[in-house]
Design a protein around this motif. Structure first.
Motif, PDB file in Angstrom:
ATOM      1  N   PRO A  98      19.425  -5.665 -29.130  1.00  0.00           N
ATOM      2  CA  PRO A  98      18.247  -6.263 -29.775  1.00  0.00           C
ATOM      3  C   PRO A  98      16.966  -5.590 -29.269  1.00  0.00           C
ATOM      4  CG  PRO A  98      19.652  -7.944 -28.778  1.00  0.00           C
ATOM      5  CD  PRO A  98      20.192  -6.628 -28.365  1.00  0.00           C
ATOM      6  N   PHE A  99      16.008  -5.442 -30.165  1.00  0.00           N
ATOM      7  CA  PHE A  99      14.726  -4.858 -29.786  1.00  0.00           C
ATOM      8  C   PHE A  99      13.928  -5.865 -28.970  1.00  0.00           C
ATOM      9  CE2 PHE A  99      15.488  -2.292 -33.684  1.00  0.00           C
ATOM     10  CZ  PHE A  99      15.487  -1.043 -33.070  1.00  0.00           C
ATOM     11  N   PRO A 100      13.326  -5.422 -27.850  1.00  0.00           N
ATOM     12  CA  PRO A 100      12.490  -6.332 -27.061  1.00  0.00           C
ATOM     13  C   PRO A 100      11.163  -6.575 -27.785  1.00  0.00           C
ATOM     14  CG  PRO A 100      12.442  -4.131 -26.109  1.00  0.00           C
ATOM     15  CD  PRO A 100      13.436  -4.103 -27.248  1.00  0.00           C
ATOM     16  N   ASN A 101      10.546  -7.683 -27.489  1.00  0.00           N
ATOM     17  CA  ASN A 101       9.224  -7.962 -28.052  1.00  0.00           C
ATOM     18  C   ASN A 101       8.228  -7.021 -27.386  1.00  0.00           C
ATOM     19  OD1 ASN A 101      10.221  -9.988 -29.633  1.00  0.00           O
ATOM     20  ND2 ASN A 101       9.822 -11.589 -28.139  1.00  0.00           N
ATOM     21  N   ARG A 102       7.530  -6.260 -28.208  1.00  0.00           N
ATOM     22  CA  ARG A 102       6.566  -5.302 -27.684  1.00  0.00           C
ATOM     23  C   ARG A 102       5.286  -5.391 -28.492  1.00  0.00           C
ATOM     24  NH1 ARG A 102       9.028   0.134 -28.853  1.00  0.00           N
ATOM     25  NH2 ARG A 102       8.412  -0.775 -30.754  1.00  0.00           N
ATOM     26  N   PRO A 103       4.207  -4.950 -27.928  1.00  0.00           N
ATOM     27  CA  PRO A 103       2.955  -4.897 -28.692  1.00  0.00           C
ATOM     28  C   PRO A 103       3.094  -3.940 -29.868  1.00  0.00           C
ATOM     29  CG  PRO A 103       2.539  -4.571 -26.342  1.00  0.00           C
ATOM     30  CD  PRO A 103       4.027  -4.584 -26.533  1.00  0.00           C
ATOM     31  N   ALA A 104       2.349  -4.171 -30.925  1.00  0.00           N
ATOM     32  CA  ALA A 104       2.455  -3.380 -32.149  1.00  0.00           C
ATOM     33  C   ALA A 104       1.989  -1.943 -31.955  1.00  0.00           C
ATOM     34  CB  ALA A 104       1.661  -4.052 -33.265  1.00  0.00           C
ATOM     35  N   ASP A 105       1.146  -1.682 -30.957  1.00  0.00           N
ATOM     36  CA  ASP A 105       0.609  -0.336 -30.801  1.00  0.00           C
ATOM     37  C   ASP A 105       1.497   0.592 -29.967  1.00  0.00           C
ATOM     38  OD1 ASP A 105       0.169  -1.738 -28.490  1.00  0.00           O
ATOM     39  OD2 ASP A 105      -1.847  -0.954 -28.136  1.00  0.00           O
ATOM     40  N   THR A 106       2.642   0.119 -29.485  1.00  0.00           N
ATOM     41  CA  THR A 106       3.547   0.974 -28.718  1.00  0.00           C
ATOM     42  C   THR A 106       4.445   1.755 -29.673  1.00  0.00           C
ATOM     43  OG1 THR A 106       5.175  -0.770 -28.502  1.00  0.00           O
ATOM     44  CG2 THR A 106       3.572  -0.563 -26.722  1.00  0.00           C
ATOM     45  N   PRO A 107       4.872   2.946 -29.276  1.00  0.00           N
ATOM     46  CA  PRO A 107       5.724   3.747 -30.177  1.00  0.00           C
ATOM     47  C   PRO A 107       7.090   3.087 -30.373  1.00  0.00           C
ATOM     48  CG  PRO A 107       5.464   4.836 -28.049  1.00  0.00           C
ATOM     49  CD  PRO A 107       4.574   3.632 -28.036  1.00  0.00           C
ATOM     50  N   PRO A 108       7.715   3.308 -31.543  1.00  0.00           N
ATOM     51  CA  PRO A 108       9.026   2.701 -31.806  1.00  0.00           C
ATOM     52  C   PRO A 108      10.101   3.273 -30.893  1.00  0.00           C
ATOM     53  CG  PRO A 108       8.424   4.207 -33.570  1.00  0.00           C
ATOM     54  CD  PRO A 108       7.245   4.127 -32.652  1.00  0.00           C
ATOM     55  N   VAL A 109      11.110   2.464 -30.636  1.00  0.00           N
ATOM     56  CA  VAL A 109      12.232   2.852 -29.782  1.00  0.00           C
ATOM     57  C   VAL A 109      13.452   3.068 -30.672  1.00  0.00           C
ATOM     58  CG1 VAL A 109      13.700   2.102 -27.881  1.00  0.00           C
ATOM     59  CG2 VAL A 109      11.288   1.475 -27.904  1.00  0.00           C
ATOM     60  N   SER A 110      14.222   4.093 -30.376  1.00  0.00           N
ATOM     61  CA  SER A 110      15.450   4.345 -31.142  1.00  0.00           C
ATOM     62  C   SER A 110      16.459   3.241 -30.865  1.00  0.00           C
ATOM     63  CB  SER A 110      16.063   5.690 -30.743  1.00  0.00           C
ATOM     64  OG  SER A 110      15.190   6.738 -31.072  1.00  0.00           O
ATOM     65  N   PRO A 111      17.208   2.833 -31.903  1.00  0.00           N
ATOM     66  CA  PRO A 111      18.220   1.799 -31.678  1.00  0.00           C
ATOM     67  C   PRO A 111      19.338   2.325 -30.776  1.00  0.00           C
ATOM     68  CG  PRO A 111      18.305   2.606 -33.936  1.00  0.00           C
ATOM     69  CD  PRO A 111      17.146   3.270 -33.282  1.00  0.00           C
TER      70      PRO A 111
END
Length: 130
Positions: A98-111
């Motif tokens: 599952p993707f962690p909750n992150r701020p919207a301005d951080t770069p996306p993380v690969s699944p």
């Protein structure tokens, strides 16, 4: 003047009829009925499935194969012919972290794949309902 009105009145049905011929009507047939059959059922169709998960694809497939083997053995014990059993669906899907909750301005993380899920659905036709 009377003759003009008489000609107009006599020509009116022809004009209306000519106008009606230009309509393109689609022929339609509608049939409706209700029926009732009073007969005891002699066949049942049952659909069921199982889903297994594993850290590796081989592990998930082995678990699924072992469980489905037990199901097939039980169906043979119930004297259901092999021809009446079929696989209706088989799917393999990756399971992601599952993707962690992150701020919207951080770069996306690969699944990241953390495991696999194997789904197997069977359809069985049962003739002996007792």
């Amino acid at each position: 003047m009377l003759i003009v009105w008489l000609l107009v009145l006599l020509g009116y049905p022809v004009a209306v009829q000519a106008h009606d011929e230009k309509k393109s009507e689609t022929p339609t047939l509608t049939v409706s009925d209700t029926g009732l059959v009073l007969h005891a059922p002699d066949t049942a169709v049952v659909t069921f499935g199982l889903e297994t998960a594993g850290k590796s694809l081989a592990e998930a497939q082995k678990k699924n194969s072992d469980l489905m083997g037990k199901v097939m053995e039980r169906l043979r014990d119930l004297q259901i012919e092999k021809e009446r059993i079929q696989t209706s669906s088989f799917a393999v899907s990756p399971k992601y972290r599952p993707f962690p909750n992150r701020p919207a301005d951080t770069p996306p993380v690969s699944p990241e794949i953390i495991g696999y899920v194997v789904s197997n659905m069977m359809t069985v036709e049962i003739r002996a309902l007792d």
